[in-house]
Design an enzyme around this catalytic site. Structure first.
Site, PDB file in Angstrom:
ATOM      1  N   CYS A   1       0.801  -1.223   0.000  1.00 18.41           N
ATOM      2  CA  CYS A   1       0.000   0.000   0.000  1.00 18.41           C
ATOM      3  C   CYS A   1       0.836   1.276   0.000  1.00 18.41           C
ATOM      4  O   CYS A   1       0.320   2.352  -0.283  1.00 18.41           O
ATOM      5  CB  CYS A   1      -0.955   0.010   1.191  1.00 18.41           C
ATOM      6  SG  CYS A   1      -2.020  -1.446   1.265  1.00 18.41           S
TER       7      CYS A   1
ATOM      8  N   HIS B   1      -3.320   7.142   3.073  1.00 21.78           N
ATOM      9  CA  HIS B   1      -3.721   5.866   2.488  1.00 21.78           C
ATOM     10  C   HIS B   1      -5.113   5.519   2.999  1.00 21.78           C
ATOM     11  O   HIS B   1      -5.388   5.586   4.200  1.00 21.78           O
ATOM     12  CB  HIS B   1      -2.713   4.787   2.876  1.00 21.78           C
ATOM     13  CG  HIS B   1      -3.159   3.401   2.574  1.00 21.78           C
ATOM     14  ND1 HIS B   1      -3.760   3.053   1.378  1.00 21.78           N
ATOM     15  CD2 HIS B   1      -3.103   2.260   3.314  1.00 21.78           C
ATOM     16  CE1 HIS B   1      -4.048   1.763   1.401  1.00 21.78           C
ATOM     17  NE2 HIS B   1      -3.661   1.268   2.561  1.00 21.78           N
TER      18      HIS B   1
ATOM     19  N   ASN C   1     -10.133  -0.017   0.334  1.00 22.52           N
ATOM     20  CA  ASN C   1      -8.671  -0.020   0.313  1.00 22.52           C
ATOM     21  C   ASN C   1      -8.212  -0.597  -1.022  1.00 22.52           C
ATOM     22  O   ASN C   1      -8.369  -1.788  -1.283  1.00 22.52           O
ATOM     23  CB  ASN C   1      -8.142  -0.864   1.480  1.00 22.52           C
ATOM     24  CG  ASN C   1      -6.631  -0.907   1.546  1.00 22.52           C
ATOM     25  OD1 ASN C   1      -5.935  -0.494   0.621  1.00 22.52           O
ATOM     26  ND2 ASN C   1      -6.106  -1.427   2.640  1.00 22.52           N
TER      27      ASN C   1
END
Length: 312
Positions: A112, A237, A267
């Site tokens: 990520c 994020h 996500n």
């Protein structure tokens, strides 16, 4: 001159999967998902579309947005943990599709935090005058490595791609400072298991992320010579609203100065920060001259942050 983003593009799959849809598939509820993660829906790519398809569309849009041609690109960096196959890289696949025949190409794997690693890597090549333009893509098809019977992870993830063309920008604009980091000892808390699925120790990842997101955000602000009061917008994020809120509170920012694209997309790993940036630009929340903080964390464990003055 600093390196900065001169063009952006994204590719978001058409299929929307809501929390109500997941209620029909597993033992969960819309209220449970929303209160614990902030996610209301996510996008899932079709079976015939893989990471390279999403990456190509996002890259094509970013190149057009930058107003350059594909053959001007010197390097293509694709951040992904879900390549079509181990090799050739997604970067090589889209180099051919884009007609970027003068570009070197490689994939990066930092989960990520991958998009942040890509931006910072691109900065080095541009500011050393090695390349005029570097294409950075963050792309994931996480649906293909999600265990749809594991309610603890299946509710979290979505598919998508973002792309940024990096080039030289005016003085005092672009990336002002950065931080990259890793803690390989924490890899056991978030990984792809032998069955090919995402496996996560949510409690440990949460503790790590809450600590690291805030620290990294403050670090890059200080490195850039600013105070947290100078920050105009935070792009964290998009992993979990509680983690994101902890970073926002560390910076003392009001709610309206942090991206919450997680509601719509979940996500999307390396695609998350770039997609959130585009979402807020399109909503008119980010303006030329704004001081932005982009910060992310991921499997590895990895993290990355940049302080950026928006504009060309």
């Amino acid at each position: 001159m600093n390196a900065g983003i001169i063009g952006l593009g994204r590719c978001i799959p058409n299929r929307v999967v809501t929390n109500a849809d997941l209620e029909k598939m597993m033992d969960t509820s819309d209220e449970w998902i929303r209160t614990r993660t902030g996610i209301e829906e996510r996008r899932i790519a079709s079976d015939e579309h893989n990471s390279s398809h999403l990456a190509f569309e996002a890259a094509k849009n970013a190149i057009a947005n930058a107003g350059i041609s594909a053959d001007q690109i010197g390097l293509i960096l694709v951040a992904t943990v879900t390549p079509d196959r181990p090799f050739p890289s997604v970067a090589c696949m889209i180099q051919d599709q884009l007609g970027a025949h003068n570009a070197a190409a490689m994939d990066l794997s930092a989960a990520c935090a991958g998009f942040m690693y890509g931006l910072v890597t691109a900065k080095q090549f541009i500011e050393s005058n090695t390349y005029d333009y570097v294409l950075v893509v963050g792309v994931e098809k996480l649906s293909k490595i999600t265990n749809w019977e594991d309610r603890n992870t299946a509710v979290l993830f979505g598919d998508g791609a973002c792309a940024a063309v990096m080039g030289k920008v005016s003085e005092n604009l672009g990336i002002l400072s950065f931080e990259l980091g890793a803690d390989g000892s924490g890899g056991k808390h978030l990984f792809q298991n032998d069955a090919g699925h995402i496996e996560m120790n949510g409690r440990e990842v949460f503790k790590f992320a809450v600590r690291q997101m805030g620290e990294s955000a403050l670090n890059v602000i200080e490195k850039a010579g600013y105070n947290k009061e100078d920050v105009d917008f935070l792009i964290p994020h998009q992993a979990n609203i509680r983690i994101m809120e902890s970073a926002r509170q560390r910076l003392g920012l009001p709610e309206e100065k942090m991206s919450t694209a997680i509601k719509k997309y979940g996500n999307t790993s390396s695609a998350s920060i770039g997609n959130a940036l585009i979402e807020e630009l399109e909503a008119g929340k980010i303006h030329d001259g704004d001081l932005l903080v982009l910060v992310g964390f991921g499997g590895g464990l990895t993290w990355g942050a940049v302080a950026m003055r928006w504009g060309k």
